[in-house]
Design an enzyme around this catalytic site. Sequence first.
Site, PDB file in Angstrom:
ATOM      1  N   GLY A  18       3.573  -9.201   4.794  1.00  0.00           N
ATOM      2  CA  GLY A  18       3.110 -10.574   5.048  1.00  0.00           C
ATOM      3  C   GLY A  18       2.405 -10.813   6.373  1.00  0.00           C
ATOM      4  O   GLY A  18       2.333 -11.952   6.840  1.00  0.00           O
ATOM      5  N   ASN A  20      -0.789 -10.684   6.892  1.00  0.00           N
ATOM      6  CA  ASN A  20      -1.946 -11.548   6.603  1.00  0.00           C
ATOM      7  C   ASN A  20      -1.492 -12.992   6.385  1.00  0.00           C
ATOM      8  O   ASN A  20      -2.154 -13.930   6.831  1.00  0.00           O
ATOM      9  CB  ASN A  20      -2.718 -11.036   5.388  1.00  0.00           C
ATOM     10  CG  ASN A  20      -3.712  -9.949   5.754  1.00  0.00           C
ATOM     11  OD1 ASN A  20      -4.736 -10.214   6.381  1.00  0.00           O
ATOM     12  ND2 ASN A  20      -3.395  -8.711   5.406  1.00  0.00           N
ATOM     13  N   ARG A  93       0.246  -6.932  -7.654  1.00  0.00           N
ATOM     14  CA  ARG A  93       0.134  -6.968  -9.107  1.00  0.00           C
ATOM     15  C   ARG A  93      -1.294  -7.369  -9.463  1.00  0.00           C
ATOM     16  O   ARG A  93      -1.952  -8.076  -8.686  1.00  0.00           O
ATOM     17  CB  ARG A  93       1.096  -8.010  -9.704  1.00  0.00           C
ATOM     18  CG  ARG A  93       2.562  -7.680  -9.585  1.00  0.00           C
ATOM     19  CD  ARG A  93       2.980  -6.383 -10.251  1.00  0.00           C
ATOM     20  NE  ARG A  93       2.656  -6.261 -11.650  1.00  0.00           N
ATOM     21  CZ  ARG A  93       3.501  -6.459 -12.656  1.00  0.00           C
ATOM     22  NH1 ARG A  93       4.754  -6.801 -12.404  1.00  0.00           N
ATOM     23  NH2 ARG A  93       3.119  -6.296 -13.898  1.00  0.00           N
ATOM     24  N   LEU A  95      -3.535  -9.621 -11.545  1.00  0.00           N
ATOM     25  CA  LEU A  95      -3.427 -10.875 -12.315  1.00  0.00           C
ATOM     26  C   LEU A  95      -4.189 -10.725 -13.640  1.00  0.00           C
ATOM     27  O   LEU A  95      -5.241 -10.080 -13.699  1.00  0.00           O
ATOM     28  CB  LEU A  95      -3.973 -12.035 -11.498  1.00  0.00           C
ATOM     29  CG  LEU A  95      -3.145 -12.371 -10.250  1.00  0.00           C
ATOM     30  CD1 LEU A  95      -3.922 -13.265  -9.296  1.00  0.00           C
ATOM     31  CD2 LEU A  95      -1.812 -13.012 -10.623  1.00  0.00           C
ATOM     32  N   ASN A 109      -9.050 -12.320  -2.540  1.00  0.00           N
ATOM     33  CA  ASN A 109      -8.165 -11.188  -2.218  1.00  0.00           C
ATOM     34  C   ASN A 109      -8.703 -10.450  -1.005  1.00  0.00           C
ATOM     35  O   ASN A 109      -9.907 -10.447  -0.754  1.00  0.00           O
ATOM     36  CB  ASN A 109      -8.140 -10.224  -3.421  1.00  0.00           C
ATOM     37  CG  ASN A 109      -7.272  -8.996  -3.159  1.00  0.00           C
ATOM     38  OD1 ASN A 109      -6.170  -9.108  -2.628  1.00  0.00           O
ATOM     39  ND2 ASN A 109      -7.770  -7.816  -3.512  1.00  0.00           N
ATOM     40  N   HIS A 111      -8.831  -6.615   0.602  1.00  0.00           N
ATOM     41  CA  HIS A 111      -8.648  -5.225   0.189  1.00  0.00           C
ATOM     42  C   HIS A 111      -8.999  -4.318   1.373  1.00  0.00           C
ATOM     43  O   HIS A 111     -10.026  -4.514   2.035  1.00  0.00           O
ATOM     44  CB  HIS A 111      -9.565  -4.925  -1.008  1.00  0.00           C
ATOM     45  CG  HIS A 111      -9.394  -3.532  -1.521  1.00  0.00           C
ATOM     46  ND1 HIS A 111      -8.309  -3.153  -2.287  1.00  0.00           N
ATOM     47  CD2 HIS A 111     -10.146  -2.413  -1.333  1.00  0.00           C
ATOM     48  CE1 HIS A 111      -8.412  -1.855  -2.573  1.00  0.00           C
ATOM     49  NE2 HIS A 111      -9.517  -1.397  -2.006  1.00  0.00           N
ATOM     50  N   ASP A 147     -10.677  -5.293  -8.056  1.00  0.00           N
ATOM     51  CA  ASP A 147     -11.413  -5.117  -6.793  1.00  0.00           C
ATOM     52  C   ASP A 147     -12.936  -5.151  -6.984  1.00  0.00           C
ATOM     53  O   ASP A 147     -13.669  -4.408  -6.322  1.00  0.00           O
ATOM     54  CB  ASP A 147     -11.001  -3.794  -6.106  1.00  0.00           C
ATOM     55  CG  ASP A 147      -9.522  -3.765  -5.750  1.00  0.00           C
ATOM     56  OD1 ASP A 147      -8.947  -4.845  -5.523  1.00  0.00           O
ATOM     57  OD2 ASP A 147      -8.943  -2.671  -5.711  1.00  0.00           O
TER      58      ASP A 147
HETATM   59  C1  GAR Z   1      -3.053  -5.165   3.581  1.00  0.00           C
HETATM   60  O1  GAR Z   1      -3.553  -4.034   4.231  1.00  0.00           O
HETATM   61  C2  GAR Z   1      -3.919  -5.542   2.398  1.00  0.00           C
HETATM   62  O2  GAR Z   1      -5.280  -5.316   2.602  1.00  0.00           O
HETATM   63  C3  GAR Z   1      -3.377  -4.622   1.350  1.00  0.00           C
HETATM   64  O3  GAR Z   1      -1.986  -4.628   1.555  1.00  0.00           O
HETATM   65  C4  GAR Z   1      -1.716  -4.856   2.924  1.00  0.00           C
HETATM   66  C5  GAR Z   1      -0.759  -6.029   3.025  1.00  0.00           C
HETATM   67  O4  GAR Z   1      -0.352  -6.212   4.354  1.00  0.00           O
HETATM   68  N1  GAR Z   1      -3.731  -5.063   0.030  1.00  0.00           N
HETATM   69  C6  GAR Z   1      -3.998  -4.236  -0.965  1.00  0.00           C
HETATM   70  O5  GAR Z   1      -3.946  -3.036  -0.869  1.00  0.00           O
HETATM   71  C7  GAR Z   1      -4.357  -4.919  -2.274  1.00  0.00           C
HETATM   72  N2  GAR Z   1      -4.858  -3.977  -3.184  1.00  0.00           N
HETATM   73  P1  GAR Z   1       0.404  -7.523   4.778  1.00  0.00           P
HETATM   74  O6  GAR Z   1       1.546  -7.720   3.769  1.00  0.00           O
HETATM   75  O7  GAR Z   1       0.951  -7.234   6.154  1.00  0.00           O
HETATM   76  O8  GAR Z   1      -0.552  -8.679   4.760  1.00  0.00           O
END
Ligand code: GAR
Length: 188
Positions: A18, A20, A93, A95, A109, A111, A147
């Site tokens: 979390g 982000n 997940r 969607l 999203n 990525h 993606d």
């Molecule tokens: C982030 O690096 C995000 O870009 C990635 O998961 C991490 C979550 O970090 N997302 C993906 O890989 C989606 N396919 P966070 O929980 O600290 O925000």
Amino acid sequence: MEKLNSKKKIAVFISGRGSNLKNLIDYSKLKKSSFEINLVLSNKSNAKGLKYAKTNKIKKYVFEKKLSLFEKEALRLIKKFDINIVCLAGFMRVLTPIFLKKVKIPVINIHPSLLPRLKGLNTHLRAIKAKHKYSGCTVHFVEEKLDSGKIITQKKIRILKKDNPETLAKKILKLEHKAYIEALEKII
Ligand code: GAR
């Protein structure tokens, strides 16, 4: 009529740490922010990021059993809280097309790669193994194909010889935090 000072209402979907989410919450408290975080949803009851919802008194819900239930409840809560945009932030997940059709508001999203390069998981390890010169992050609209939706913002960084997946992930996460805010302000 929409109030002149009304901020867009955001729901954030998470599955883990979390960072982000925290970054979006911190920014949303600034006067200049065009959005506020009103709802946090997780498909994991042990998602560490849920604590940021708690400490910031943001409504949070966990639906961990079936994706179909998660999506059904998400649609109900999005309506109930009059949400304008859904932000996926480490939501692990995919969607369903049914959800994306029914939701009627933008879903975006973040990525950890320079899409369309390196869709899917383990992007940092794959970038290093493939000897890419650059990597980075992408904020994009979510569409049916994984993606693949329209790109809103990208930030790139050079991969150094001494980088490993962990050092690269750390550097890119910092870029992600900047990129997500830029992307949201851009589409609002
Ligand atoms: C982030 O690096 C995000 O870009 C990635 O998961 C991490 C979550 O970090 N997302 C993906 O890989 C989606 N396919 P966070 O929980 O600290 O925000």
